[in-house]
Design a protein around this motif. Structure first.
Motif, short mmCIF file in Angstrom:
data_model
loop_
_atom_site.label_atom_id
_atom_site.label_comp_id
_atom_site.label_asym_id
_atom_site.label_seq_id
_atom_site.Cartn_x
_atom_site.Cartn_y
_atom_site.Cartn_z
N THR A 3 24.71 -39.24 3.86
CA THR A 3 25.11 -38.63 5.12
C THR A 3 26.08 -39.56 5.84
O THR A 3 25.72 -40.68 6.20
CB THR A 3 23.89 -38.38 6.01
N VAL A 4 27.30 -39.11 6.04
CA VAL A 4 28.30 -39.92 6.75
C VAL A 4 28.17 -39.73 8.24
O VAL A 4 28.27 -40.67 9.03
CB VAL A 4 29.72 -39.55 6.27
N ALA A 5 27.93 -38.49 8.66
CA ALA A 5 27.80 -38.19 10.09
C ALA A 5 27.11 -36.85 10.25
O ALA A 5 27.23 -35.97 9.39
CB ALA A 5 29.18 -38.14 10.76
N GLU A 6 26.40 -36.70 11.34
CA GLU A 6 25.86 -35.39 11.71
C GLU A 6 25.97 -35.26 13.23
O GLU A 6 25.50 -36.14 13.95
CB GLU A 6 24.39 -35.24 11.26
N ASN A 7 26.62 -34.19 13.68
CA ASN A 7 26.76 -33.95 15.11
C ASN A 7 26.27 -32.55 15.42
O ASN A 7 26.67 -31.59 14.76
CB ASN A 7 28.23 -34.02 15.54
N LYS A 8 25.45 -32.44 16.44
CA LYS A 8 25.04 -31.09 16.85
C LYS A 8 26.26 -30.34 17.36
O LYS A 8 27.11 -30.90 18.07
CB LYS A 8 23.97 -31.16 17.94
N CYS A 9 26.35 -29.07 17.02
CA CYS A 9 27.57 -28.31 17.29
C CYS A 9 27.20 -26.83 17.35
O CYS A 9 26.66 -26.30 16.37
CB CYS A 9 28.55 -28.58 16.16
N PHE A 10 27.42 -26.18 18.46
CA PHE A 10 27.13 -24.75 18.62
C PHE A 10 25.72 -24.42 18.14
O PHE A 10 25.52 -23.42 17.45
CB PHE A 10 28.16 -23.90 17.88
N GLY B 219 24.93 -34.45 26.82
CA GLY B 219 24.02 -34.32 25.69
C GLY B 219 22.85 -35.28 25.79
O GLY B 219 23.05 -36.45 26.15
N THR B 220 21.66 -34.81 25.46
CA THR B 220 20.50 -35.72 25.52
C THR B 220 20.60 -36.80 24.45
O THR B 220 19.97 -37.86 24.58
CB THR B 220 19.17 -34.97 25.33
N SER B 221 21.37 -36.56 23.39
CA SER B 221 21.54 -37.57 22.35
C SER B 221 22.89 -38.28 22.46
O SER B 221 23.38 -38.85 21.49
CB SER B 221 21.41 -36.93 20.96
N ASP B 222 23.48 -38.23 23.64
CA ASP B 222 24.74 -38.93 23.85
C ASP B 222 24.53 -40.43 23.63
O ASP B 222 23.70 -41.05 24.30
CB ASP B 222 25.25 -38.66 25.27
N GLN B 223 25.29 -40.99 22.70
CA GLN B 223 25.10 -42.41 22.36
C GLN B 223 25.54 -43.34 23.48
O GLN B 223 25.22 -44.53 23.47
CB GLN B 223 25.81 -42.75 21.05
N PHE B 224 26.25 -42.80 24.49
CA PHE B 224 26.73 -43.62 25.60
C PHE B 224 26.03 -43.27 26.91
O PHE B 224 26.49 -43.66 27.98
CB PHE B 224 28.24 -43.44 25.76
N ILE B 225 24.94 -42.54 26.85
CA ILE B 225 24.37 -41.99 28.08
C ILE B 225 23.95 -43.07 29.08
O ILE B 225 24.02 -42.85 30.29
CB ILE B 225 23.21 -41.01 27.74
N ASP B 226 23.57 -44.26 28.58
CA ASP B 226 23.22 -45.33 29.52
C ASP B 226 24.43 -45.84 30.29
O ASP B 226 24.28 -46.43 31.37
CB ASP B 226 22.55 -46.49 28.77
N LEU B 227 25.61 -45.64 29.72
CA LEU B 227 26.84 -46.00 30.44
C LEU B 227 27.28 -44.88 31.39
O LEU B 227 27.96 -45.13 32.38
CB LEU B 227 27.96 -46.28 29.44
N LYS B 250 20.13 -30.41 24.82
CA LYS B 250 19.28 -31.07 23.83
C LYS B 250 19.99 -31.34 22.50
O LYS B 250 20.51 -30.43 21.87
CB LYS B 250 18.04 -30.21 23.57
N GLY B 251 19.96 -32.61 22.09
CA GLY B 251 20.43 -32.99 20.76
C GLY B 251 21.93 -33.21 20.64
O GLY B 251 22.39 -33.69 19.60
N TYR B 252 22.70 -32.87 21.66
CA TYR B 252 24.15 -33.05 21.57
C TYR B 252 24.54 -34.49 21.88
O TYR B 252 23.88 -35.17 22.66
CB TYR B 252 24.87 -32.09 22.52
N ASP B 253 25.66 -34.92 21.27
CA ASP B 253 26.14 -36.29 21.47
C ASP B 253 27.42 -36.30 22.30
O ASP B 253 27.68 -35.37 23.05
CB ASP B 253 26.30 -37.01 20.12
N HIS B 254 28.21 -37.36 22.17
CA HIS B 254 29.39 -37.56 23.03
C HIS B 254 30.66 -36.95 22.44
O HIS B 254 31.73 -37.04 23.05
CB HIS B 254 29.58 -39.08 23.24
N SER B 255 30.57 -36.35 21.27
CA SER B 255 31.77 -35.97 20.52
C SER B 255 32.39 -34.66 21.00
O SER B 255 31.82 -33.93 21.81
CB SER B 255 31.41 -35.83 19.04
N TYR B 256 33.54 -34.37 20.42
CA TYR B 256 34.18 -33.08 20.70
C TYR B 256 33.42 -31.91 20.09
O TYR B 256 33.66 -30.75 20.45
CB TYR B 256 35.65 -33.10 20.27
N PHE B 257 32.52 -32.18 19.15
CA PHE B 257 31.65 -31.10 18.67
C PHE B 257 30.75 -30.61 19.81
O PHE B 257 30.39 -29.44 19.87
CB PHE B 257 30.83 -31.56 17.47
N PHE B 258 30.41 -31.51 20.70
CA PHE B 258 29.67 -31.14 21.91
C PHE B 258 30.57 -30.40 22.90
O PHE B 258 30.25 -29.32 23.38
CB PHE B 258 29.07 -32.41 22.54
#
Lengths: 276, 276
Positions: A3-10, B219-227, B250-258
């Protein structure tokens, strides 16, 4: 498989995975979007084949496909466009070698050892994703852009029964008569043009056609339209009485701004076939 | 103003333009999506401010915003995130200097001559796009991602009456208390922290608030949320009784997929305010 990356999406997951490929003899990376529905069991899948110079990533970030796939409960696979790596043959041109596999099994050196993209996309990767993920091998459809549209059309016609529907955005339709094709088919398959015919959508349409619905979009302002030759596919599809919708979209060009503009249509088109 | 590119997209035009900016003292490039409706007269506009390391291009190709903007008949402007060029000060860090303007008017050297992004985004670029394109200066809204979410929130609260609605994706909410903020505000504005307060969304919310609706997704899984410190903005907005929808996804991160996953919501939210 790694697994290189997994991002939640839609509501689903946009993943990137790599694996040692037997077909291409090197590590291959692919993108996979799994909709939320895949938690409950296998979902249908739409293959998206990319164009010259692309990796697994371009369509994954620029085509805007995940939202529509999520709405329809369809998985998306984004394979790479060629084998890659230090030990893999390459060429200085953007249109040959790495990034330009043309979805064929090369029979000529130096390409033969790794450039087996037809088998990789049609056999090895489907076997992998249907065993590792909740994807239904019985419900596959295929699309692609430019060189990937060529791949989608020729795979759909060359692999009878594998895909329920086929579509393409600005596909290379007649590579045996185009500078986007002759150079590559000669390099990968040799000088005997008889071997090229099953990698030419217009010729395949004449020869075998596709047993299912087909949708093709090309922009009237596509800067490469003389290389794509949509007229050759249109002529052959009409002569064959192929079930097909062949559209010329006014003012659109070859870019992902065009692809994304019509992605909703294409995914709805495939959903109809995949859920029939 | 110079046209860098124009591509037809969702019935409208995705353009890229460059111009000599008076505010930043250098050439600036921006993206602009104009929906089909702009042919018939001025349309409302949504400003999209990008995050650290981004140019005008990232959101334009990855956020999936044009389709929804086309559906609502809204223009989108994608400004760059800082001045750029050889004569423009820079820093080795990804989070200071070029690509990291933080939407402030710098008062300190070496940044002061060019890093005037507040004036550029709030005054110069609106004047340019409303005079050169069919964009209605009376109907503006603003959004952004990460550092751009910070910019959207602080501009909306600091420029009373300019924007009818404000939203943000994973914004930096409390930069005066974050490593995404303290370093930059000190560099651009100096050591007197009093000058920082109007560039801190949580403090601005306490001080002035926003006269209109506000939507924020993190996103609750944002890797930068503490910042990012969304809790600081939430606390202040609730204490103020600000009209606001603050969501943790829930589960979304900081990326454009979010970002792309919730773009439809944000554009519909702004459309309601822009067409009210």
């Amino acid at each position: 498989m790694e697994t290189v990356a997994e991002n939640k999406c839609f509501g689903g997951v946009q993943g990137v995975y790599s694996h040692a490929s037997k077909a291409t003899g090197c590590d291959m990376t692919f993108g996979l979007f799994l909709p939320e529905e895949a938690r409950d069991g296998p979902v249908p899948v739409l293959w998206y084949l990319s164009g010259l110079t692309c990796t697994h990533e371009n369509a994954m970030v620029k085509a805007g496909a995940q939202g529509w796939a999520a709405e329809q409960g369809i998985a998306l696979v984004f394979p790479d466009t060629s084998p890659r790596g230090e030990g893999v043959a390459d060429d200085d041109g953007y249109d040959l070698g790495q990034g330009a596999g043309f979805y064929v099994n090369a029979t000529q050196d130096p390409w033969k050892p790794h450039f087996q993209m037809w088998d990789y996309v049609a056999e090895e990767l489907p076997a992998l994703v249907t065993s590792e993920f909740a994807i239904d091998a019985e419900r596959q459809a295929i699309t692609g852009h430019s060189m990937g549209g060529h791949g989608a059309l020729t795979l759909a016609m060359g692999r009878k029964g594998q895909y329920r529907s086929v579509s393409a955005f600005s596909p290379i339709c007649h590579p045996t008569a185009s500078d986007w094709g002759r150079k590559q088919l000669k390099a990968y398959l040799g000088t005997d043009e008889a071997a090229w015919a099953r990698h030419d959508a217009a010729l395949m349409m004449r020869d075998v056609g596709f047993d299912g619905p087909m949708l093709v979009d090309t922009g009237t302002s596509d800067q490469f339209i003389d290389l794509l030759k949509p007229e050759a596919l249109a002529e052959a599809a009409n002569a064959r009485r192929q079930e097909a919708t062949l559209r010329l979209q006014k003012g659109y060009d070859h870019s992902y701004f065009f692809v994304s503009s019509f992605m909703e249509d294409h995914i709805a088109f495939h959903a109809e076939a995949l859920y029939a």
